[in-house]
Design a protein around this motif. Sequence first.
Motif, PDB file in Angstrom:
ATOM      1  N   LEU A  97      18.200 -53.735  25.733  1.00 29.62           N
ATOM      2  CA  LEU A  97      17.777 -52.389  25.366  1.00 29.62           C
ATOM      3  C   LEU A  97      18.383 -51.978  24.026  1.00 29.62           C
ATOM      4  O   LEU A  97      19.468 -52.408  23.663  1.00 29.62           O
ATOM      5  CB  LEU A  97      18.208 -51.398  26.449  1.00 29.62           C
ATOM      6  N   THR A  98      17.657 -51.120  23.326  1.00 29.85           N
ATOM      7  CA  THR A  98      18.183 -50.589  22.077  1.00 29.85           C
ATOM      8  C   THR A  98      19.264 -49.553  22.363  1.00 29.85           C
ATOM      9  O   THR A  98      19.369 -49.016  23.470  1.00 29.85           O
ATOM     10  CB  THR A  98      17.065 -49.946  21.250  1.00 29.85           C
ATOM     11  N   LEU A  99      20.046 -49.251  21.325  1.00 25.82           N
ATOM     12  CA  LEU A  99      21.162 -48.317  21.484  1.00 25.82           C
ATOM     13  C   LEU A  99      20.679 -46.947  21.941  1.00 25.82           C
ATOM     14  O   LEU A  99      21.277 -46.322  22.825  1.00 25.82           O
ATOM     15  CB  LEU A  99      21.923 -48.213  20.157  1.00 25.82           C
ATOM     16  N   GLY A 100      19.595 -46.468  21.340  1.00 23.53           N
ATOM     17  CA  GLY A 100      19.083 -45.157  21.726  1.00 23.53           C
ATOM     18  C   GLY A 100      18.656 -45.102  23.176  1.00 23.53           C
ATOM     19  O   GLY A 100      18.914 -44.121  23.880  1.00 23.53           O
ATOM     20  N   THR A 101      18.010 -46.160  23.649  1.00 23.78           N
ATOM     21  CA  THR A 101      17.591 -46.212  25.047  1.00 23.78           C
ATOM     22  C   THR A 101      18.791 -46.197  25.976  1.00 23.78           C
ATOM     23  O   THR A 101      18.787 -45.521  27.020  1.00 23.78           O
ATOM     24  CB  THR A 101      16.760 -47.486  25.301  1.00 23.78           C
ATOM     25  N   ILE A 102      19.829 -46.927  25.613  1.00 27.12           N
ATOM     26  CA  ILE A 102      21.048 -46.948  26.436  1.00 27.12           C
ATOM     27  C   ILE A 102      21.670 -45.557  26.505  1.00 27.12           C
ATOM     28  O   ILE A 102      22.105 -45.102  27.568  1.00 27.12           O
ATOM     29  CB  ILE A 102      22.046 -47.975  25.883  1.00 27.12           C
ATOM     30  N   LEU A 103      21.704 -44.856  25.383  1.00 26.23           N
ATOM     31  CA  LEU A 103      22.269 -43.496  25.368  1.00 26.23           C
ATOM     32  C   LEU A 103      21.458 -42.558  26.246  1.00 26.23           C
ATOM     33  O   LEU A 103      22.023 -41.689  26.930  1.00 26.23           O
ATOM     34  CB  LEU A 103      22.332 -42.966  23.938  1.00 26.23           C
ATOM     35  N   VAL A 104      20.129 -42.740  26.267  1.00 28.69           N
ATOM     36  CA  VAL A 104      19.295 -41.926  27.154  1.00 28.69           C
ATOM     37  C   VAL A 104      19.607 -42.250  28.609  1.00 28.69           C
ATOM     38  O   VAL A 104      19.772 -41.353  29.443  1.00 28.69           O
ATOM     39  CB  VAL A 104      17.801 -42.154  26.847  1.00 28.69           C
ATOM     40  N   GLN A 105      19.708 -43.534  28.929  1.00 25.08           N
ATOM     41  CA  GLN A 105      19.994 -43.936  30.303  1.00 25.08           C
ATOM     42  C   GLN A 105      21.372 -43.468  30.759  1.00 25.08           C
ATOM     43  O   GLN A 105      21.577 -43.189  31.943  1.00 25.08           O
ATOM     44  CB  GLN A 105      19.866 -45.449  30.442  1.00 25.08           C
ATOM     45  N   MET A 106      22.309 -43.387  29.828  1.00 24.93           N
ATOM     46  CA  MET A 106      23.641 -42.879  30.153  1.00 24.93           C
ATOM     47  C   MET A 106      23.640 -41.370  30.388  1.00 24.93           C
ATOM     48  O   MET A 106      24.604 -40.819  30.925  1.00 24.93           O
ATOM     49  CB  MET A 106      24.619 -43.208  29.017  1.00 24.93           C
ATOM     50  N   GLY A 107      22.564 -40.703  29.972  1.00 28.55           N
ATOM     51  CA  GLY A 107      22.513 -39.251  30.068  1.00 28.55           C
ATOM     52  C   GLY A 107      23.187 -38.561  28.908  1.00 28.55           C
ATOM     53  O   GLY A 107      23.383 -37.337  28.930  1.00 28.55           O
ATOM     54  N   ALA A 108      23.538 -39.331  27.866  1.00 36.90           N
ATOM     55  CA  ALA A 108      24.224 -38.753  26.709  1.00 36.90           C
ATOM     56  C   ALA A 108      23.278 -37.939  25.840  1.00 36.90           C
ATOM     57  O   ALA A 108      23.675 -36.944  25.224  1.00 36.90           O
ATOM     58  CB  ALA A 108      24.878 -39.850  25.875  1.00 36.90           C
ATOM     59  N   ILE A 109      22.016 -38.381  25.737  1.00 35.98           N
ATOM     60  CA  ILE A 109      20.996 -37.649  25.000  1.00 35.98           C
ATOM     61  C   ILE A 109      19.710 -37.666  25.809  1.00 35.98           C
ATOM     62  O   ILE A 109      19.549 -38.479  26.724  1.00 35.98           O
ATOM     63  CB  ILE A 109      20.723 -38.259  23.599  1.00 35.98           C
ATOM     64  N   THR A 110      18.793 -36.770  25.471  1.00 43.44           N
ATOM     65  CA  THR A 110      17.493 -36.735  26.130  1.00 43.44           C
ATOM     66  C   THR A 110      16.488 -37.553  25.316  1.00 43.44           C
ATOM     67  O   THR A 110      16.751 -37.898  24.152  1.00 43.44           O
ATOM     68  CB  THR A 110      16.977 -35.291  26.246  1.00 43.44           C
ATOM     69  N   GLY A 111      15.336 -37.838  25.911  1.00 41.62           N
ATOM     70  CA  GLY A 111      14.295 -38.532  25.184  1.00 41.62           C
ATOM     71  C   GLY A 111      13.849 -37.751  23.952  1.00 41.62           C
ATOM     72  O   GLY A 111      13.571 -38.321  22.895  1.00 41.62           O
ATOM     73  N   GLN A 112      13.797 -36.414  24.082  1.00 43.01           N
ATOM     74  CA  GLN A 112      13.414 -35.580  22.943  1.00 43.01           C
ATOM     75  C   GLN A 112      14.460 -35.652  21.832  1.00 43.01           C
ATOM     76  O   GLN A 112      14.119 -35.726  20.641  1.00 43.01           O
ATOM     77  CB  GLN A 112      13.232 -34.136  23.401  1.00 43.01           C
ATOM     78  N   GLU A 113      15.740 -35.644  22.218  1.00 44.59           N
ATOM     79  CA  GLU A 113      16.795 -35.774  21.213  1.00 44.59           C
ATOM     80  C   GLU A 113      16.753 -37.134  20.537  1.00 44.59           C
ATOM     81  O   GLU A 113      17.028 -37.254  19.330  1.00 44.59           O
ATOM     82  CB  GLU A 113      18.163 -35.543  21.872  1.00 44.59           C
ATOM     83  N   LEU A 114      16.400 -38.169  21.306  1.00 47.36           N
ATOM     84  CA  LEU A 114      16.277 -39.500  20.723  1.00 47.36           C
ATOM     85  C   LEU A 114      15.218 -39.510  19.622  1.00 47.36           C
ATOM     86  O   LEU A 114      15.450 -40.041  18.523  1.00 47.36           O
ATOM     87  CB  LEU A 114      15.914 -40.506  21.810  1.00 47.36           C
ATOM     88  N   GLU A 115      14.049 -38.929  19.904  1.00 46.43           N
ATOM     89  CA  GLU A 115      12.998 -38.891  18.895  1.00 46.43           C
ATOM     90  C   GLU A 115      13.467 -38.130  17.662  1.00 46.43           C
ATOM     91  O   GLU A 115      13.203 -38.540  16.526  1.00 46.43           O
ATOM     92  CB  GLU A 115      11.742 -38.242  19.482  1.00 46.43           C
ATOM     93  N   TRP A 116      14.151 -37.013  17.866  1.00 41.59           N
ATOM     94  CA  TRP A 116      14.636 -36.210  16.745  1.00 41.59           C
ATOM     95  C   TRP A 116      15.646 -36.988  15.914  1.00 41.59           C
ATOM     96  O   TRP A 116      15.603 -36.961  14.674  1.00 41.59           O
ATOM     97  CB  TRP A 116      15.261 -34.919  17.276  1.00 41.59           C
ATOM     98  N   LEU A 117      16.559 -37.703  16.582  1.00 42.99           N
ATOM     99  CA  LEU A 117      17.569 -38.485  15.861  1.00 42.99           C
ATOM    100  C   LEU A 117      16.938 -39.615  15.064  1.00 42.99           C
ATOM    101  O   LEU A 117      17.378 -39.928  13.944  1.00 42.99           O
ATOM    102  CB  LEU A 117      18.608 -39.030  16.845  1.00 42.99           C
ATOM    103  N   LEU A 118      15.917 -40.256  15.631  1.00 42.92           N
ATOM    104  CA  LEU A 118      15.218 -41.302  14.895  1.00 42.92           C
ATOM    105  C   LEU A 118      14.531 -40.746  13.651  1.00 42.92           C
ATOM    106  O   LEU A 118      14.526 -41.376  12.588  1.00 42.92           O
ATOM    107  CB  LEU A 118      14.195 -41.991  15.797  1.00 42.92           C
TER     108      LEU A 118
END
Length: 249
Positions: free
Chosen positions: A113-134
Amino acid sequence: MDELLCPRPCPAVAAIRRDFNALRDHLAVGHRCVDAWLALADLVTVPERRLDCLGRASALAADDLELEIAYLEQRLIVDPGDTEASGALRAARARRVLMGHKPRIFKQMDASLTLGTILVQMGAITGQELEWLLEEQAAVRRRGNQVMFGDVAVARGKVTPETLARALILQAQQRINNEAAPRALGEYLVAEGLPLERLEQALTEQIYLRRVGRHETLGEILLRRRWITRDQLERALAKQRRDMMSLFR
């Protein structure tokens, strides 16, 4: 039976996709057909029955990300309080967002898995936050600054250095478990005997240092802490350079 697994698209279903009874008969004789179950899902009106059809289709096409997302979305329609489905849906959507963001040279080598996906799975960020960060990362790069996704996430206050380091360790563990080619220097050093706990501590320190404008390499930090020897570092760097060069042959 394997010989009854229908191709996609299924030519038989193309002619009967609006005929409920014909689709049911196609499945009843033993065809394992993703397209038939999807066609039935479009025809039924009861949410639970549509969920059953999507679930059966998804089970036959485990690698179909869009189908997985459709199934999880239907689970939440049937049960809005399904926290397991909610978490899995966030992760699946994050994988979809990140499919085009993995470095080209590792795409075929690394199934982790990519780093962003792992952070989402950890609950550290949301899917929406992931898109914004990208999007933030892409904007910074368009200005000519090469910045890593993790540094953007820390700089924007979405994750702490400790959380980012933990995610990096989880990513490294996944690559090791998947027998993927090592990617980061830390993975080569683990192969040289460095414990993962010490790598995580060194990564955390490196991230904190970058936040205050100090750019110390991982190797320098580990040497300063006397957690590796100079010989171990040189061997790991040599292997990393050799593997990188082999990608372009």
